[in-house]
Design an enzyme around this catalytic site. Structure first.
Site, PDB file in Angstrom:
ATOM      1  CB  CYS A   9      -0.859   0.031   1.397  1.00 33.62           C
ATOM      2  SG  CYS A   9      -1.883   1.445   1.416  1.00 33.62           S
ATOM      3  CB  CYS A  12       0.705   1.334   4.381  1.00 30.53           C
ATOM      4  SG  CYS A  12      -1.204   0.822   4.724  1.00 30.53           S
ATOM      5  CG  ASP A  35      -3.061  14.436  -5.018  1.00 31.10           C
ATOM      6  OD1 ASP A  35      -2.622  13.980  -6.091  1.00 31.10           O
ATOM      7  OD2 ASP A  35      -4.186  13.576  -4.887  1.00 31.10           O
ATOM      8  CG  HIS A  51      -4.459  -0.617   4.863  1.00 31.98           C
ATOM      9  ND1 HIS A  51      -4.125  -0.133   3.705  1.00 31.98           N
ATOM     10  CD2 HIS A  51      -5.569  -1.676   4.445  1.00 31.98           C
ATOM     11  CE1 HIS A  51      -4.563  -0.483   2.622  1.00 31.98           C
ATOM     12  NE2 HIS A  51      -5.448  -1.380   2.999  1.00 31.98           N
ATOM     13  N   GLY A  96     -13.255   6.550  -9.045  1.00 36.99           N
ATOM     14  CA  GLY A  96     -11.929   7.079  -9.288  1.00 36.99           C
ATOM     15  C   GLY A  96     -10.874   6.495  -8.190  1.00 36.99           C
ATOM     16  CB  THR A  98      -6.176   5.170  -8.433  1.00 38.63           C
ATOM     17  OG1 THR A  98      -5.665   6.411  -7.629  1.00 38.63           O
ATOM     18  CG2 THR A  98      -7.044   5.616  -9.320  1.00 38.63           C
ATOM     19  CG  HIS A 101      -4.614   3.678   3.306  1.00 41.19           C
ATOM     20  ND1 HIS A 101      -3.388   3.074   3.952  1.00 41.19           N
ATOM     21  CD2 HIS A 101      -4.989   4.770   4.020  1.00 41.19           C
ATOM     22  CE1 HIS A 101      -3.624   3.650   5.109  1.00 41.19           C
ATOM     23  NE2 HIS A 101      -4.399   4.586   5.073  1.00 41.19           N
ATOM     24  CG  HIS A 103      -7.324   8.691  -0.282  1.00 42.84           C
ATOM     25  ND1 HIS A 103      -7.314   7.204  -0.717  1.00 42.84           N
ATOM     26  CD2 HIS A 103      -7.351   9.365  -1.215  1.00 42.84           C
ATOM     27  CE1 HIS A 103      -7.583   7.345  -1.856  1.00 42.84           C
ATOM     28  NE2 HIS A 103      -7.617   8.543  -2.314  1.00 42.84           N
TER      29      HIS A 103
END
Length: 117
Positions: A9, A12, A35, A51, A96, A98, A101, A103
């Site tokens: 991940c 992570c 981002d 996670h 969307g 991708t 995890h 967020h």
């Protein structure tokens, strides 16, 4: 297992500081970072340190942690001096998502028309 770090991940690895990120805030339970492909002048991701694959799993398994993530979106917006902002949780590839995890995206600094996309 939900809540446990996953070796494959990306987020992570960012939480564990194995991959660099521009961190803007950190609490005991969350990490907020810029981002790498911003969709607005301000585009910050807020992730739980634990996670969970998406927002739905997070909300069901750890509602207090989900609340921490949401509270941090407000703290990020305040620190970034955003009068208006959008908080987005993409859940599933059709929406969307991708990175698997949970967020939240905090987007601001420009007009954000509705509906998006």
């Amino acid at each position: 297992m939900a809540g446990e770090p996953q070796d494959d991940c990306l987020f992570c690895k960012i939480v564990a500081r194995q991959i660099p990120a521009t961190i803007v805030r950190e609490t005991e339970t969350t990490l907020a970072f810029r981002d790498i492909n911003p969709q607005a002048p301000t585009h910050v991701l807020v992730v739980p340190k634990a996670h969970y694959k998406n927002a739905a799993e997070l909300a069901e398994a750890a509602p207090a942690l989900a609340a921490d993530v949401l509270a941090e979106t407000r703290a990020v917006a305040d620190e970034e001096k955003l009068e208006s902002y959008r908080t987005v949780f993409n859940t599933g590839s059709g929406a969307g998502q991708t990175v698997w995890h949970a967020h939240a995206h905090v987007l601001g600094g420009r007009g954000l028309e509705w509906p998006p996309g």
